[in-house]
Scaffold this motif. Structure first.
Motif, PDB file in Angstrom:
ATOM      1  N   SER A 216      -2.644   9.294   2.880  1.00  0.00           N
ATOM      2  CA  SER A 216      -2.706   8.276   1.611  1.00  0.00           C
ATOM      3  C   SER A 216      -1.834   7.067   2.007  1.00  0.00           C
ATOM      4  CB  SER A 216      -1.855   9.101   0.303  1.00  0.00           C
ATOM      5  OG  SER A 216      -1.818   8.113  -0.533  1.00  0.00           O
ATOM      6  N   PRO A 217      -2.162   5.877   1.703  1.00  0.00           N
ATOM      7  CA  PRO A 217      -1.736   4.741   2.120  1.00  0.00           C
ATOM      8  C   PRO A 217      -0.346   4.325   1.023  1.00  0.00           C
ATOM      9  CG  PRO A 217      -3.997   4.234   1.928  1.00  0.00           C
ATOM     10  CD  PRO A 217      -3.797   5.664   1.299  1.00  0.00           C
ATOM     11  N   GLY A 218      -0.497   5.205   0.033  1.00  0.00           N
ATOM     12  CA  GLY A 218       0.811   5.028  -0.809  1.00  0.00           C
ATOM     13  C   GLY A 218       0.412   4.228  -2.212  1.00  0.00           C
ATOM     14  N   GLU A 219       1.155   3.158  -2.380  1.00  0.00           N
ATOM     15  CA  GLU A 219       1.123   2.210  -3.482  1.00  0.00           C
ATOM     16  C   GLU A 219       1.421   0.837  -2.741  1.00  0.00           C
ATOM     17  OE1 GLU A 219       3.829   0.768  -4.548  1.00  0.00           O
ATOM     18  OE2 GLU A 219       5.468   2.495  -4.218  1.00  0.00           O
ATOM     19  N   PHE A 220       1.039  -0.190  -3.645  1.00  0.00           N
ATOM     20  CA  PHE A 220       1.346  -1.650  -3.416  1.00  0.00           C
ATOM     21  C   PHE A 220       2.017  -2.425  -4.639  1.00  0.00           C
ATOM     22  CE2 PHE A 220       1.001  -5.933  -1.900  1.00  0.00           C
ATOM     23  CZ  PHE A 220       0.963  -5.691  -0.535  1.00  0.00           C
ATOM     24  N   ILE A 221       2.987  -1.509  -5.071  1.00  0.00           N
ATOM     25  CA  ILE A 221       3.776  -1.874  -6.194  1.00  0.00           C
ATOM     26  C   ILE A 221       5.411  -1.976  -5.942  1.00  0.00           C
ATOM     27  CG2 ILE A 221       4.360  -1.542  -8.696  1.00  0.00           C
ATOM     28  CD1 ILE A 221       1.703   0.116  -8.695  1.00  0.00           C
ATOM     29  N   LYS A 222       5.821  -0.831  -5.618  1.00  0.00           N
ATOM     30  CA  LYS A 222       7.393  -0.909  -5.567  1.00  0.00           C
ATOM     31  C   LYS A 222       7.747  -0.989  -4.201  1.00  0.00           C
ATOM     32  CE  LYS A 222       8.438   0.988  -9.985  1.00  0.00           C
ATOM     33  NZ  LYS A 222       8.969   2.058 -10.729  1.00  0.00           N
ATOM     34  N   ASN A 223       6.995  -0.148  -3.235  1.00  0.00           N
ATOM     35  CA  ASN A 223       7.078   0.087  -1.910  1.00  0.00           C
ATOM     36  C   ASN A 223       5.817  -0.009  -0.910  1.00  0.00           C
ATOM     37  OD1 ASN A 223      10.119   1.323  -2.027  1.00  0.00           O
ATOM     38  ND2 ASN A 223       8.839   2.696  -3.550  1.00  0.00           N
ATOM     39  N   PRO A 224       5.490  -1.424  -1.096  1.00  0.00           N
ATOM     40  CA  PRO A 224       4.044  -1.682  -0.393  1.00  0.00           C
ATOM     41  C   PRO A 224       4.011  -0.915   0.869  1.00  0.00           C
ATOM     42  CG  PRO A 224       4.949  -3.577  -1.536  1.00  0.00           C
ATOM     43  CD  PRO A 224       6.139  -2.542  -1.463  1.00  0.00           C
ATOM     44  N   ALA A 225       2.800  -0.301   1.409  1.00  0.00           N
ATOM     45  CA  ALA A 225       2.641  -0.039   2.653  1.00  0.00           C
ATOM     46  C   ALA A 225       1.127   0.212   2.732  1.00  0.00           C
ATOM     47  CB  ALA A 225       3.119   1.463   2.710  1.00  0.00           C
ATOM     48  N   ILE A 226       0.629   0.260   4.191  1.00  0.00           N
ATOM     49  CA  ILE A 226      -0.663   0.552   4.295  1.00  0.00           C
ATOM     50  C   ILE A 226      -1.049   1.528   5.620  1.00  0.00           C
ATOM     51  CG2 ILE A 226      -1.420  -1.951   3.695  1.00  0.00           C
ATOM     52  CD1 ILE A 226      -1.058  -2.444   6.862  1.00  0.00           C
ATOM     53  N   LEU A 227      -2.081   1.706   5.503  1.00  0.00           N
ATOM     54  CA  LEU A 227      -2.540   2.849   6.779  1.00  0.00           C
ATOM     55  C   LEU A 227      -3.152   1.908   7.871  1.00  0.00           C
ATOM     56  CD1 LEU A 227      -3.933   6.159   5.187  1.00  0.00           C
ATOM     57  CD2 LEU A 227      -1.968   5.941   6.735  1.00  0.00           C
ATOM     58  N   CYS A 228      -2.781   2.010   8.885  1.00  0.00           N
ATOM     59  CA  CYS A 228      -3.601   1.391  10.099  1.00  0.00           C
ATOM     60  C   CYS A 228      -3.984   2.337  10.969  1.00  0.00           C
ATOM     61  CB  CYS A 228      -2.425   0.633  10.956  1.00  0.00           C
ATOM     62  SG  CYS A 228      -3.101  -0.351  12.174  1.00  0.00           S
ATOM     63  N   MET A 229      -5.508   1.955  11.392  1.00  0.00           N
ATOM     64  CA  MET A 229      -6.004   2.922  12.377  1.00  0.00           C
ATOM     65  C   MET A 229      -6.344   2.083  13.726  1.00  0.00           C
ATOM     66  SD  MET A 229      -9.357   5.081  11.725  1.00  0.00           S
ATOM     67  CE  MET A 229     -10.219   6.362  13.020  1.00  0.00           C
ATOM     68  N   GLU A 230      -5.675   2.634  14.862  1.00  0.00           N
ATOM     69  CA  GLU A 230      -5.677   2.135  16.068  1.00  0.00           C
ATOM     70  C   GLU A 230      -6.172   3.041  16.954  1.00  0.00           C
ATOM     71  OE1 GLU A 230      -3.258  -1.774  16.704  1.00  0.00           O
ATOM     72  OE2 GLU A 230      -2.012  -0.015  15.987  1.00  0.00           O
ATOM     73  N   ASN A 231      -7.101   2.960  18.078  1.00  0.00           N
ATOM     74  CA  ASN A 231      -7.392   3.922  19.182  1.00  0.00           C
ATOM     75  C   ASN A 231      -7.736   5.518  18.489  1.00  0.00           C
ATOM     76  OD1 ASN A 231      -7.115   1.774  20.870  1.00  0.00           O
ATOM     77  ND2 ASN A 231      -5.007   2.395  20.900  1.00  0.00           N
ATOM     78  N   GLY A 232      -8.271   5.397  17.289  1.00  0.00           N
ATOM     79  CA  GLY A 232      -8.587   6.721  16.602  1.00  0.00           C
ATOM     80  C   GLY A 232      -7.546   7.260  16.066  1.00  0.00           C
ATOM     81  N   GLY A 233      -6.349   6.706  15.989  1.00  0.00           N
ATOM     82  CA  GLY A 233      -5.262   7.430  15.379  1.00  0.00           C
ATOM     83  C   GLY A 233      -4.711   6.635  14.260  1.00  0.00           C
ATOM     84  N   LYS A 235      -1.576   5.552  11.389  1.00  0.00           N
ATOM     85  CA  LYS A 235      -0.019   5.155  11.313  1.00  0.00           C
ATOM     86  C   LYS A 235       0.185   4.634  10.028  1.00  0.00           C
ATOM     87  CE  LYS A 235       0.212   0.967  14.028  1.00  0.00           C
ATOM     88  NZ  LYS A 235       0.962   0.432  15.048  1.00  0.00           N
ATOM     89  N   LEU A 236       1.465   4.953   9.418  1.00  0.00           N
ATOM     90  CA  LEU A 236       1.827   4.155   8.168  1.00  0.00           C
ATOM     91  C   LEU A 236       2.571   2.986   8.562  1.00  0.00           C
ATOM     92  CD1 LEU A 236       2.772   7.212   5.915  1.00  0.00           C
ATOM     93  CD2 LEU A 236       1.169   5.373   5.118  1.00  0.00           C
ATOM     94  N   VAL A 237       2.487   1.973   7.768  1.00  0.00           N
ATOM     95  CA  VAL A 237       3.225   0.654   8.128  1.00  0.00           C
ATOM     96  C   VAL A 237       3.670   0.284   6.745  1.00  0.00           C
ATOM     97  CG1 VAL A 237       3.213  -1.539   8.860  1.00  0.00           C
ATOM     98  CG2 VAL A 237       1.642   0.200   9.968  1.00  0.00           C
ATOM     99  N   SER A 238       4.992   0.231   6.583  1.00  0.00           N
ATOM    100  CA  SER A 238       5.733  -0.228   5.505  1.00  0.00           C
ATOM    101  C   SER A 238       5.663  -1.778   5.635  1.00  0.00           C
ATOM    102  CB  SER A 238       7.145   0.311   5.383  1.00  0.00           C
ATOM    103  OG  SER A 238       7.046   1.689   5.089  1.00  0.00           O
ATOM    104  N   LEU A 239       5.519  -2.442   4.541  1.00  0.00           N
ATOM    105  CA  LEU A 239       5.397  -3.967   4.431  1.00  0.00           C
ATOM    106  C   LEU A 239       6.680  -4.495   3.821  1.00  0.00           C
ATOM    107  CD1 LEU A 239       1.794  -4.359   3.401  1.00  0.00           C
ATOM    108  CD2 LEU A 239       3.008  -4.293   5.833  1.00  0.00           C
TER     109      LEU A 239
END
Length: 239
Positions: A216-233, A235-239
Motif C-alpha cells: 500500500s502506498p499509504g496516504e497523501f494527506i499528513k505523511n505523503p508517500a508513494i510506491l516506486c517500482m524499479e527493476n521488478g522490485g 520500495k516505499l518513498v516518503s515525500l
C-alpha cells in the motif's frame, strides 16, 4: 533499463483536515509533472478526491492544474490509470475522454516482468459490511440521476458535510492489517499476480505473503508517500 513506475493513493484532494501538509494539491501536481517522460506507468490507487461527481456541463474548477498535469503526463508518453475509491467512485467520461486517463474499479498490468493487481481495497474488512450496502445504494442509477439534479455547489456542500462527519466517525476505527493481507493473498492466487497494490486504510507498507507481495502506498494527506517500482522490485518513498 525500463523506466520506473509509480503508485500513489488516498490524496483526498478537496479538503484540508487538521495536520494535512500545506498546499498538498500543488505538491501532488509538481510530483506528477516531475514524472513527465521519466516513468512507464503512474497509477492512482483510489480516493484521489474527497468527493467526485460529474455533471453534463460542470467539472470542479478548483482542480484545473491537476487536470492539466495528468494530460501533460499522458502526452509525455506515460501510461496513467486512476482507480475508483470509496470517496470518488462516481467518475464519468471526463478523465478518459479529455485527459487520456482510463478509470477502473480494479486493474491488472504487466510491469517490468511482473503481473500487478490494483484495486482500492474498500469493503475488505468484515466491519465494512454496512459500507458495502450503502455503496450499492449510492451507486444505483436512479440515485445517481437524482443527485445530478442538485445544483453542483449544493451537491459539493452536501458531500463535504457528509465526508467530514464520516471522517470523524472513522478516526478511532482500528485497522486490521491482517484482514487486508489475507484478502490480498487470496487475490494474488486468484488473479495469478506477483503484486497486489491497494490503498484505503492509509497505512503504507510492503508485506510478503505466501502467494506474493501485498503493498500500500499509504496516504497523501499528513505523511505523503508513494510506491516506486524499479527493476521488478517495490520500495516505499516518503515525500
Amino acid at each position: 533499463m525500463e523506466l520506473p513506475a509509480y503508485f500513489i493513493s488516498d490524496a483526498h484532494l478537496g479538503i484540508d483536515p487538521p495536520g494535512a501538509v500545506p498546499d498538498r494539491e500543488q505538491m501532488f501536481v509538481r510530483l506528477l509533472s516531475s514524472w513527465k517522460g521519466k516513468a512507464s506507468h503512474v497509477v492512482v490507487v483510489g480516493d484521489l478526491f474527497e468527493f467526485w461527481y460529474e455533471y453534463n456541463y460542470y467539472i470542479a474548477s478548483a482542480h484545473f492544474d491537476l487536470y492539466r498535469a495528468f494530460a501533460e503526463l499522458v502526452e509525455s508518453g506515460v501510461e496513467v490509470h486512476v482507480l475508483q475509491g470509496n470517496h470518488d467512485f462516481a467518475y464519468g467520461d471526463f478523465f478518459p475522454k479529455h485527459l487520456g486517463v482510463p478509470v477502473h474499479k480494479s486493474l491488472i498490468l504487466e510491469i517490468q516482468g511482473k503481473r500487478v493487481f490494483f484495486t482500492h481495497g474498500d469493503g475488505v474488512p468484515k466491519s465494512d459490511s454496512g459500507y458495502r450496502i450503502m455503496r450499492k445504494i449510492l451507486d444505483l442509477p436512479l440515485n445517481r440521476f437524482l443527485f445530478k439534479q442538485i445544483h453542483p455547489d449544493w451537491g459539493m456542500g452536501i458531500a463535504r458535510f457528509v465526508g467530514r462527519n464520516s471522517r470523524k466517525c472513522g478516526e478511532h476505527r482500528v485497522v486490521r492489517i491482517d484482514e487486508y493481507l489475507e484478502w490480498g493473498d487470496r487475490m494474488l492466487k486468484k488473479e495469478h499476480c506477483d503484486y497486489c497494490i491497494h490503498g484505503h486504510h492509509h497505512h503504507a507498507g510492503i508485506w510478503n505473503t505466501p502467494n506474493g507481495v501485498v503493498a500500500s502506498p499509504g496516504e497523501f494527506i499528513k505523511n505523503p508517500a508513494i510506491l516506486c517500482m524499479e527493476n521488478g522490485g517495490l520500495k516505499l518513498v516518503s515525500l
